[in-house]
Write a protein that holds these residues in place. Sequence first.
Motif, PDB file in Angstrom:
ATOM      1  N   LEU A 122     -35.029   0.926   2.236  1.00 27.60           N
ATOM      2  CA  LEU A 122     -35.588   1.004   3.587  1.00 27.60           C
ATOM      3  C   LEU A 122     -37.022   0.483   3.568  1.00 27.60           C
ATOM      4  O   LEU A 122     -37.794   0.778   2.652  1.00 27.60           O
ATOM      5  N   GLN A 123     -37.323  -0.299   4.581  1.00 29.38           N
ATOM      6  CA  GLN A 123     -38.681  -0.811   4.723  1.00 29.38           C
ATOM      7  C   GLN A 123     -39.499   0.249   5.447  1.00 29.38           C
ATOM      8  O   GLN A 123     -39.093   0.778   6.463  1.00 29.38           O
ATOM      9  N   LYS A 124     -40.668   0.547   4.902  1.00 25.67           N
ATOM     10  CA  LYS A 124     -41.545   1.533   5.547  1.00 25.67           C
ATOM     11  C   LYS A 124     -42.129   0.949   6.826  1.00 25.67           C
ATOM     12  O   LYS A 124     -42.400  -0.236   6.857  1.00 25.67           O
ATOM     13  N   PRO A 125     -42.441   1.656   7.834  1.00 26.47           N
ATOM     14  CA  PRO A 125     -42.191   3.092   7.962  1.00 26.47           C
ATOM     15  C   PRO A 125     -40.724   3.381   8.282  1.00 26.47           C
ATOM     16  O   PRO A 125     -40.102   2.644   9.052  1.00 26.47           O
TER      17      PRO A 125
ATOM     18  N   ARG B 114     -31.053  -4.410   7.798  1.00 24.26           N
ATOM     19  CA  ARG B 114     -32.369  -3.933   8.221  1.00 24.26           C
ATOM     20  C   ARG B 114     -32.360  -3.491   9.689  1.00 24.26           C
ATOM     21  O   ARG B 114     -33.147  -2.653  10.088  1.00 24.26           O
ATOM     22  N   TYR B 115     -31.507  -4.128  10.485  1.00 22.91           N
ATOM     23  CA  TYR B 115     -31.537  -3.829  11.919  1.00 22.91           C
ATOM     24  C   TYR B 115     -30.275  -3.102  12.376  1.00 22.91           C
ATOM     25  O   TYR B 115     -30.005  -3.018  13.573  1.00 22.91           O
ATOM     26  N   SER B 116     -29.500  -2.590  11.399  1.00 23.15           N
ATOM     27  CA  SER B 116     -28.207  -1.993  11.746  1.00 23.15           C
ATOM     28  C   SER B 116     -28.353  -0.868  12.771  1.00 23.15           C
ATOM     29  O   SER B 116     -27.549  -0.753  13.691  1.00 23.15           O
ATOM     30  N   HIS B 117     -29.419  -0.060  12.620  1.00 22.78           N
ATOM     31  CA  HIS B 117     -29.559   1.051  13.564  1.00 22.78           C
ATOM     32  C   HIS B 117     -29.852   0.566  14.973  1.00 22.78           C
ATOM     33  O   HIS B 117     -29.338   1.118  15.950  1.00 22.78           O
ATOM     34  N   LEU B 118     -30.664  -0.505  15.078  1.00 28.24           N
ATOM     35  CA  LEU B 118     -30.977  -1.055  16.412  1.00 28.24           C
ATOM     36  C   LEU B 118     -29.746  -1.710  17.035  1.00 28.24           C
ATOM     37  O   LEU B 118     -29.487  -1.553  18.229  1.00 28.24           O
TER      38      LEU B 118
ATOM     39  N   SER C 275     -37.798   5.233  10.053  1.00 25.47           N
ATOM     40  CA  SER C 275     -37.695   5.908  11.350  1.00 25.47           C
ATOM     41  C   SER C 275     -36.756   7.102  11.258  1.00 25.47           C
ATOM     42  O   SER C 275     -35.955   7.216  10.334  1.00 25.47           O
ATOM     43  N   MET C 276     -36.880   7.964  12.241  1.00 21.79           N
ATOM     44  CA  MET C 276     -36.005   9.144  12.334  1.00 21.79           C
ATOM     45  C   MET C 276     -34.545   8.691  12.421  1.00 21.79           C
ATOM     46  O   MET C 276     -33.662   9.300  11.821  1.00 21.79           O
ATOM     47  N   ASP C 277     -34.326   7.618  13.168  1.00 20.96           N
ATOM     48  CA  ASP C 277     -32.958   7.081  13.316  1.00 20.96           C
ATOM     49  C   ASP C 277     -32.376   6.703  11.960  1.00 20.96           C
ATOM     50  O   ASP C 277     -31.224   6.994  11.670  1.00 20.96           O
ATOM     51  N   GLN C 278     -33.193   6.036  11.160  1.00 28.69           N
ATOM     52  CA  GLN C 278     -32.721   5.609   9.841  1.00 28.69           C
ATOM     53  C   GLN C 278     -32.404   6.827   8.970  1.00 28.69           C
ATOM     54  O   GLN C 278     -31.389   6.852   8.283  1.00 28.69           O
ATOM     55  N   ILE C 279     -33.272   7.818   9.023  1.00 29.94           N
ATOM     56  CA  ILE C 279     -33.040   9.025   8.217  1.00 29.94           C
ATOM     57  C   ILE C 279     -31.756   9.708   8.687  1.00 29.94           C
ATOM     58  O   ILE C 279     -30.909  10.108   7.891  1.00 29.94           O
TER      59      ILE C 279
ATOM     60  N   PHE D  55     -33.734 -15.100   8.432  1.00 31.62           N
ATOM     61  CA  PHE D  55     -32.676 -14.486   9.242  1.00 31.62           C
ATOM     62  C   PHE D  55     -33.161 -13.180   9.877  1.00 31.62           C
ATOM     63  O   PHE D  55     -32.877 -12.915  11.036  1.00 31.62           O
ATOM     64  N   ALA D  56     -33.901 -12.381   9.085  1.00 33.71           N
ATOM     65  CA  ALA D  56     -34.377 -11.098   9.619  1.00 33.71           C
ATOM     66  C   ALA D  56     -35.244 -11.324  10.851  1.00 33.71           C
ATOM     67  O   ALA D  56     -35.101 -10.627  11.861  1.00 33.71           O
ATOM     68  N   ASN D  57     -36.132 -12.335  10.783  1.00 36.18           N
ATOM     69  CA  ASN D  57     -37.000 -12.628  11.924  1.00 36.18           C
ATOM     70  C   ASN D  57     -36.204 -13.098  13.136  1.00 36.18           C
ATOM     71  O   ASN D  57     -36.465 -12.682  14.263  1.00 36.18           O
ATOM     72  N   LEU D  58     -35.229 -13.986  12.887  1.00 35.05           N
ATOM     73  CA  LEU D  58     -34.448 -14.519  14.010  1.00 35.05           C
ATOM     74  C   LEU D  58     -33.563 -13.425  14.620  1.00 35.05           C
ATOM     75  O   LEU D  58     -33.421 -13.350  15.847  1.00 35.05           O
ATOM     76  N   ILE D  59     -32.996 -12.567  13.762  1.00 33.90           N
ATOM     77  CA  ILE D  59     -32.164 -11.473  14.264  1.00 33.90           C
ATOM     78  C   ILE D  59     -33.021 -10.492  15.070  1.00 33.90           C
ATOM     79  O   ILE D  59     -32.654 -10.071  16.166  1.00 33.90           O
ATOM     80  N   SER D  60     -34.186 -10.181  14.505  1.00 29.97           N
ATOM     81  CA  SER D  60     -35.091  -9.254  15.189  1.00 29.97           C
ATOM     82  C   SER D  60     -35.502  -9.800  16.557  1.00 29.97           C
ATOM     83  O   SER D  60     -35.535  -9.068  17.556  1.00 29.97           O
ATOM     84  N   ASN D  61     -35.765 -11.103  16.621  1.00 29.48           N
ATOM     85  CA  ASN D  61     -36.098 -11.740  17.894  1.00 29.48           C
ATOM     86  C   ASN D  61     -34.945 -11.631  18.888  1.00 29.48           C
ATOM     87  O   ASN D  61     -35.142 -11.346  20.063  1.00 29.48           O
ATOM     88  N   ALA D  62     -33.748 -11.918  18.388  1.00 31.59           N
ATOM     89  CA  ALA D  62     -32.563 -11.874  19.250  1.00 31.59           C
ATOM     90  C   ALA D  62     -32.385 -10.475  19.836  1.00 31.59           C
ATOM     91  O   ALA D  62     -32.105 -10.322  21.026  1.00 31.59           O
TER      92      ALA D  62
END
Lengths: 128, 431
Positions: free
Chosen positions: A102-105, B287-291, A107-111, B318-325
């Motif tokens: 996990l990249q810091k910080p 990295r963005y699975s929760h979002l 989040s609660m969601d991630q936890i 890819f992380a930047n482009l996905i995050s932008n999307a």
Amino acid sequence: MTKPLAYVVDDDRLLGEAYVHALQMCGFTAKHIQDSTKALPLITEEQPVVVLLDMQMPMLNGAQVLKALRENESTADIKVIVATANHLMLSEEVRAQANLVLQKPVSMDQIRQFATRMLTLHKASEAD
Amino acid sequence: MSDGDTAALPRQLEALDREQLLQTSRKLLAEADALSSRISVLNEIGLAINESLDLERIEHVIAKKAKWLLDFDHCSVCLKEDDDWRIKTLFGGPEPETLDLGKMPNLAQVIYTPRPVIIKAGSESTFLKDYASQIIIPLMAESGFMGAICFATTESNRYTRDDLRIGHMLALQLSSAIRNARNFAELQVTQAELKMRVEELDAYGHTIAHDLKGPLGNVKLRAEMFSMKFREQVPEAATKLVAGIGQSADQMTQMVNQLLTLAKLRTGDEQFTPVNVRKVVDAALERYSHLVETKGIHVEVSELPDACGQAQWIEEIFANLISNAIKYMGQENATPSITITGTSQPAAVRYEVRDTGIGIKPEAQGSLFEMFSRVHEVPDIEGIGLGLSIVSRIITRLRGEIGVESTYGEGTTFWFTLPPATTCVEGELSP
């Protein structure tokens, strides 16, 4: 049923406490280890379900703790979640040894997300 | 005097003239020959000393080869270094004493005029008192006087004007070689300093990132915990206020991340290897699975060809482009989706990240990849406009290209190319 145990290894006292709170809210019994040199004996003795591990720490860093955990037979299978400030600095070895990065910080969601996963796994293993 | 005698005289004179002329011509020819061979030696020495950027090596060549040009039992070089003088014997004795211009009047004359001198029968110099003949020639650079070179022999009246000319030509070559060596040495020092500064800066950046992220994470997590735990117990306004704290922490985190990435991008190694792009895309999506989950975005990834590059940087793209999307998906999007595809082209692999978001107006598309440009007037979106400039820089570094196609209100497709995996040979990018 007793709540499963989670360990937080982070040299930042306030952040460590926050992680402990968050894990408790997600159904764990959580403990904070601020001095990473104490992590290995405590984890070996108490066998937590999951360890939330900071990377950059004085004396013994997260990569060293993780390596030691993986090399020790009794702790090799403990789930380790690595929290890193800069994932670009993370070695391939750490990436391979960690169950989740996990990249810091964090989040609660991630936890909550990983906690749910760990609890499901834990329940399944207890049922076996 | 008989007629016959008078008639014979011009013939005799003629014979004499011819003989003299022949002798003179032979002598001149021999001189020209000698001069030409000296000049070719001079050229050879010039080439040899200008090949090297090391002062000691240059001095070594002079000591060894100048003998072909001039006769000498002693050769020394005197150089000005910063504000100090250094004198060094390259050939013969004596070993130099500390430079005292009071005791070296001839050298002082060369230094102060600065013109070459030729000494024919002994000098007052204590350093070179045993040498009757000396030539001392100044070494000049465009910045001015640099030093002098001295040739000396014990025999008096040894040096001619020609020797002085030859010595002068050698001094010209030597001056340029010394100047180059000095510039090179200076450049190396500057370069080493610069490298150290950059390393310091990176270490500093890394420390800052770690140190800032601790408290930031704490702020964020506690704000989120507060909202989660006490939502029912406190007025809605309180929850909103606390949520704002969390959002600010997010914003700051992103800035720290982006500045860090930019710093890392400046240095870093140039090792290119074949990269499993599918694996990299999965890591970026993770990295963005929760979002993606909370926003209910449909994600589709097609088969992706491998590329030649650096896995961590391709993941960053890819992380930047996905995050932008995700960021610019729009609040009331009925069918939020992200599609990632890849195709192999003859000389490159091309990837696309397509979204069904709010799109970008045509007039804003041009400045998209510039640093600190933010084209969307979307409130509540964190960022300082570094994301796409980072992506663009990474892609340039990986020898690819990036572009965008977008219809305002319908969605955006970012595409980029990378060298195909086949161009990687044993970890190196083939030319």
